[in-house]
Write a protein that holds these residues in place. Structure first.
Motif, PDB file in Angstrom:
ATOM      1  N   THR A  57     -14.274 -32.298  -7.660  1.00 53.63           N
ATOM      2  CA  THR A  57     -15.660 -32.249  -7.202  1.00 53.63           C
ATOM      3  C   THR A  57     -15.839 -30.872  -7.145  1.00 53.63           C
ATOM      4  O   THR A  57     -15.266 -30.081  -7.163  1.00 53.63           O
ATOM      5  CB  THR A  57     -15.927 -33.117  -5.797  1.00 53.63           C
ATOM      6  OG1 THR A  57     -14.693 -32.490  -4.891  1.00 53.63           O
ATOM      7  CG2 THR A  57     -15.481 -34.500  -5.977  1.00 53.63           C
ATOM      8  N   LYS A  58     -17.445 -30.551  -7.054  1.00 55.74           N
ATOM      9  CA  LYS A  58     -17.777 -29.257  -7.158  1.00 55.74           C
ATOM     10  C   LYS A  58     -18.944 -29.340  -6.205  1.00 55.74           C
ATOM     11  O   LYS A  58     -19.438 -30.372  -5.975  1.00 55.74           O
ATOM     12  CB  LYS A  58     -18.361 -28.849  -8.308  1.00 55.74           C
ATOM     13  CG  LYS A  58     -17.360 -28.466  -9.611  1.00 55.74           C
ATOM     14  CD  LYS A  58     -16.440 -27.253  -9.154  1.00 55.74           C
ATOM     15  CE  LYS A  58     -15.463 -27.104 -10.238  1.00 55.74           C
ATOM     16  NZ  LYS A  58     -14.887 -25.927 -10.044  1.00 55.74           N
ATOM     17  N   ASP A  59     -19.192 -28.237  -5.358  1.00 53.51           N
ATOM     18  CA  ASP A  59     -20.055 -28.349  -4.477  1.00 53.51           C
ATOM     19  C   ASP A  59     -21.514 -27.447  -5.115  1.00 53.51           C
ATOM     20  O   ASP A  59     -21.329 -26.123  -5.077  1.00 53.51           O
ATOM     21  CB  ASP A  59     -19.649 -27.465  -3.136  1.00 53.51           C
ATOM     22  CG  ASP A  59     -20.881 -27.505  -1.922  1.00 53.51           C
ATOM     23  OD1 ASP A  59     -22.128 -27.818  -2.402  1.00 53.51           O
ATOM     24  OD2 ASP A  59     -20.564 -27.433  -0.812  1.00 53.51           O
ATOM     25  N   TYR A  60     -22.459 -28.057  -5.396  1.00 53.49           N
ATOM     26  CA  TYR A  60     -23.505 -27.145  -5.998  1.00 53.49           C
ATOM     27  C   TYR A  60     -24.014 -26.082  -5.369  1.00 53.49           C
ATOM     28  O   TYR A  60     -24.506 -25.209  -6.030  1.00 53.49           O
ATOM     29  CB  TYR A  60     -24.840 -28.513  -6.198  1.00 53.49           C
ATOM     30  CG  TYR A  60     -25.681 -28.469  -4.935  1.00 53.49           C
ATOM     31  CD1 TYR A  60     -26.575 -27.928  -4.847  1.00 53.49           C
ATOM     32  CD2 TYR A  60     -25.134 -29.342  -4.034  1.00 53.49           C
ATOM     33  CE1 TYR A  60     -27.488 -27.935  -3.618  1.00 53.49           C
ATOM     34  CE2 TYR A  60     -25.931 -29.595  -3.100  1.00 53.49           C
ATOM     35  CZ  TYR A  60     -27.010 -28.758  -2.579  1.00 53.49           C
ATOM     36  OH  TYR A  60     -27.903 -28.997  -1.360  1.00 53.49           O
ATOM     37  N   ARG A  61     -23.829 -26.023  -4.037  1.00 56.23           N
ATOM     38  CA  ARG A  61     -24.315 -24.951  -3.354  1.00 56.23           C
ATOM     39  C   ARG A  61     -23.594 -23.601  -3.641  1.00 56.23           C
ATOM     40  O   ARG A  61     -24.383 -22.427  -3.763  1.00 56.23           O
ATOM     41  CB  ARG A  61     -24.179 -25.179  -1.713  1.00 56.23           C
ATOM     42  CG  ARG A  61     -25.216 -26.243  -1.540  1.00 56.23           C
ATOM     43  CD  ARG A  61     -24.798 -26.758   0.116  1.00 56.23           C
ATOM     44  NE  ARG A  61     -23.494 -27.288   0.166  1.00 56.23           N
ATOM     45  CZ  ARG A  61     -23.376 -28.282   1.137  1.00 56.23           C
ATOM     46  NH1 ARG A  61     -24.237 -28.539   1.924  1.00 56.23           N
ATOM     47  NH2 ARG A  61     -22.165 -29.201   0.859  1.00 56.23           N
ATOM     48  N   ASP A  62     -22.281 -23.902  -4.211  1.00 55.69           N
ATOM     49  CA  ASP A  62     -21.512 -22.475  -4.700  1.00 55.69           C
ATOM     50  C   ASP A  62     -22.165 -22.029  -5.859  1.00 55.69           C
ATOM     51  O   ASP A  62     -21.941 -20.744  -6.277  1.00 55.69           O
ATOM     52  CB  ASP A  62     -20.233 -23.064  -4.998  1.00 55.69           C
ATOM     53  CG  ASP A  62     -19.166 -23.487  -3.793  1.00 55.69           C
ATOM     54  OD1 ASP A  62     -19.886 -23.176  -2.521  1.00 55.69           O
ATOM     55  OD2 ASP A  62     -18.334 -24.227  -3.877  1.00 55.69           O
ATOM     56  N   PHE A  63     -22.912 -22.579  -6.555  1.00 53.55           N
ATOM     57  CA  PHE A  63     -23.509 -22.117  -7.615  1.00 53.55           C
ATOM     58  C   PHE A  63     -25.216 -22.072  -7.792  1.00 53.55           C
ATOM     59  O   PHE A  63     -25.880 -22.158  -8.670  1.00 53.55           O
ATOM     60  CB  PHE A  63     -23.206 -23.031  -8.967  1.00 53.55           C
ATOM     61  CG  PHE A  63     -21.567 -23.390  -8.827  1.00 53.55           C
ATOM     62  CD1 PHE A  63     -20.680 -22.459  -9.133  1.00 53.55           C
ATOM     63  CD2 PHE A  63     -21.416 -24.718  -8.604  1.00 53.55           C
ATOM     64  CE1 PHE A  63     -19.320 -22.787  -8.932  1.00 53.55           C
ATOM     65  CE2 PHE A  63     -19.995 -25.014  -8.518  1.00 53.55           C
ATOM     66  CZ  PHE A  63     -19.157 -23.972  -8.625  1.00 53.55           C
ATOM     67  N   THR A  64     -25.752 -22.240  -6.634  1.00 54.61           N
ATOM     68  CA  THR A  64     -27.240 -22.370  -6.301  1.00 54.61           C
ATOM     69  C   THR A  64     -27.805 -21.027  -5.581  1.00 54.61           C
ATOM     70  O   THR A  64     -27.260 -20.368  -4.753  1.00 54.61           O
ATOM     71  CB  THR A  64     -27.615 -23.361  -5.565  1.00 54.61           C
ATOM     72  OG1 THR A  64     -27.024 -24.600  -6.071  1.00 54.61           O
ATOM     73  CG2 THR A  64     -28.776 -23.520  -5.218  1.00 54.61           C
ATOM     74  N   THR A  65     -28.903 -20.670  -6.361  1.00 52.36           N
ATOM     75  CA  THR A  65     -29.631 -19.473  -5.798  1.00 52.36           C
ATOM     76  C   THR A  65     -31.005 -20.012  -5.309  1.00 52.36           C
ATOM     77  O   THR A  65     -31.617 -20.628  -5.911  1.00 52.36           O
ATOM     78  CB  THR A  65     -29.651 -18.301  -6.889  1.00 52.36           C
ATOM     79  OG1 THR A  65     -28.627 -17.961  -7.416  1.00 52.36           O
ATOM     80  CG2 THR A  65     -30.691 -17.107  -6.144  1.00 52.36           C
ATOM     81  N   LYS A  78     -23.578 -15.091  -8.219  1.00 51.42           N
ATOM     82  CA  LYS A  78     -22.703 -14.355  -8.921  1.00 51.42           C
ATOM     83  C   LYS A  78     -21.515 -15.368  -9.559  1.00 51.42           C
ATOM     84  O   LYS A  78     -20.500 -14.699  -9.913  1.00 51.42           O
ATOM     85  CB  LYS A  78     -22.105 -13.219  -7.961  1.00 51.42           C
ATOM     86  CG  LYS A  78     -22.996 -12.008  -7.629  1.00 51.42           C
ATOM     87  CD  LYS A  78     -22.489 -10.809  -7.033  1.00 51.42           C
ATOM     88  CE  LYS A  78     -23.828 -10.146  -6.632  1.00 51.42           C
ATOM     89  NZ  LYS A  78     -24.185  -8.983  -7.199  1.00 51.42           N
ATOM     90  N   SER A  79     -21.590 -16.408  -9.430  1.00 54.14           N
ATOM     91  CA  SER A  79     -20.596 -17.595  -9.908  1.00 54.14           C
ATOM     92  C   SER A  79     -20.487 -17.072 -11.270  1.00 54.14           C
ATOM     93  O   SER A  79     -21.177 -17.068 -12.092  1.00 54.14           O
ATOM     94  CB  SER A  79     -20.800 -18.899  -9.525  1.00 54.14           C
ATOM     95  OG  SER A  79     -22.074 -19.242 -10.013  1.00 54.14           O
ATOM     96  N   LYS A  80     -19.082 -17.355 -11.857  1.00 59.92           N
ATOM     97  CA  LYS A  80     -18.461 -17.192 -13.247  1.00 59.92           C
ATOM     98  C   LYS A  80     -18.614 -18.437 -13.781  1.00 59.92           C
ATOM     99  O   LYS A  80     -18.480 -19.648 -13.280  1.00 59.92           O
ATOM    100  CB  LYS A  80     -17.316 -16.622 -13.378  1.00 59.92           C
ATOM    101  CG  LYS A  80     -17.245 -15.254 -12.624  1.00 59.92           C
ATOM    102  CD  LYS A  80     -18.146 -14.255 -13.284  1.00 59.92           C
ATOM    103  CE  LYS A  80     -17.779 -12.842 -12.730  1.00 59.92           C
ATOM    104  NZ  LYS A  80     -18.902 -12.005 -12.331  1.00 59.92           N
ATOM    105  N   ARG A  81     -19.016 -18.665 -15.121  1.00 59.17           N
ATOM    106  CA  ARG A  81     -18.936 -19.871 -15.720  1.00 59.17           C
ATOM    107  C   ARG A  81     -17.543 -20.713 -15.738  1.00 59.17           C
ATOM    108  O   ARG A  81     -17.817 -21.836 -15.658  1.00 59.17           O
ATOM    109  CB  ARG A  81     -19.245 -19.718 -17.352  1.00 59.17           C
ATOM    110  CG  ARG A  81     -20.614 -19.148 -17.653  1.00 59.17           C
ATOM    111  CD  ARG A  81     -20.976 -18.740 -18.974  1.00 59.17           C
ATOM    112  NE  ARG A  81     -20.744 -20.200 -19.912  1.00 59.17           N
ATOM    113  CZ  ARG A  81     -21.978 -20.710 -20.192  1.00 59.17           C
ATOM    114  NH1 ARG A  81     -23.132 -20.562 -19.745  1.00 59.17           N
ATOM    115  NH2 ARG A  81     -21.766 -21.724 -21.020  1.00 59.17           N
TER     116      ARG A  81
END
Length: 159
Positions: A57-65, A78-81
């Motif tokens: 699973t991934k938390d969308y908040r980690d990749f959201t601005t 600043k998350s990386k691909r």
């Protein structure tokens, strides 16, 4: 006497109806899982068709601005691909819609059997099929004869 019976009847009816109202009852917690099927509609069988299901699973908040009218409050994500990528997933091979002879109906039936097997297995694990969404990208507007057909199966189950 009739007034007393009417009053008692209304009182009992009211108490019964209030017994069905429970504002303190927590809502049921559910989880969702998406299975994506990508089927190639590239002529001559050159495409790849797969059924994909993430095991992590991934938390969308980690990749959201969050953006606003106030540019000073905006923060760059600043998350990386490679942080977004899921490396633990199931990839089930499917057959392409086309071969050298054109549309291969036997391949479509084979894909249906494999997808049905996945749906049945998930239902046996307690998942419920909640939604199905489909989309097609055909020729990309370029007349190149390439495209994909995507089906997303969204399952849910109670925690």
């Amino acid at each position: 006497m009739k007034k007393n019976l009417l009053f008692i009847g209304l009182l009992v009816g009211g108490l019964i109806s209030f017994s069905f109202v429970n504002g303190d009852k927590p809502t049921a917690q559910v989880e969702y899982k998406v299975v994506t099927v990508v089927e190639s509609i590239v002529p001559n069988g050159f495409g790849r068709s797969r059924m994909i299901s993430a095991n992590e699973t991934k938390d969308y908040r980690d990749f959201t601005t969050t953006r606003s009218d106030d540019k000073d409050k905006d923060e760059k994500n600043k998350s990386k691909r490679d942080e977004i990528r899921v490396k633990d997933y199931e990839e089930t091979k499917l057959l392409n819609f086309y071969n050298l002879g054109g549309i291969r109906f036997q391949n479509i039936a084979a894909n249906d059997a494999v997808m049905t097997s996945k749906v049945n297995a998930m239902i046996a694990e307690g998942w419920e099929l909640a939604f199905i969404n489909t989309g097609v990208e055909s020729e990309g507007g370029k007349g190149d004869g390439k495209g994909i057909f995507i089906t997303r199966y969204t399952f849910k189950r109670s925690l």
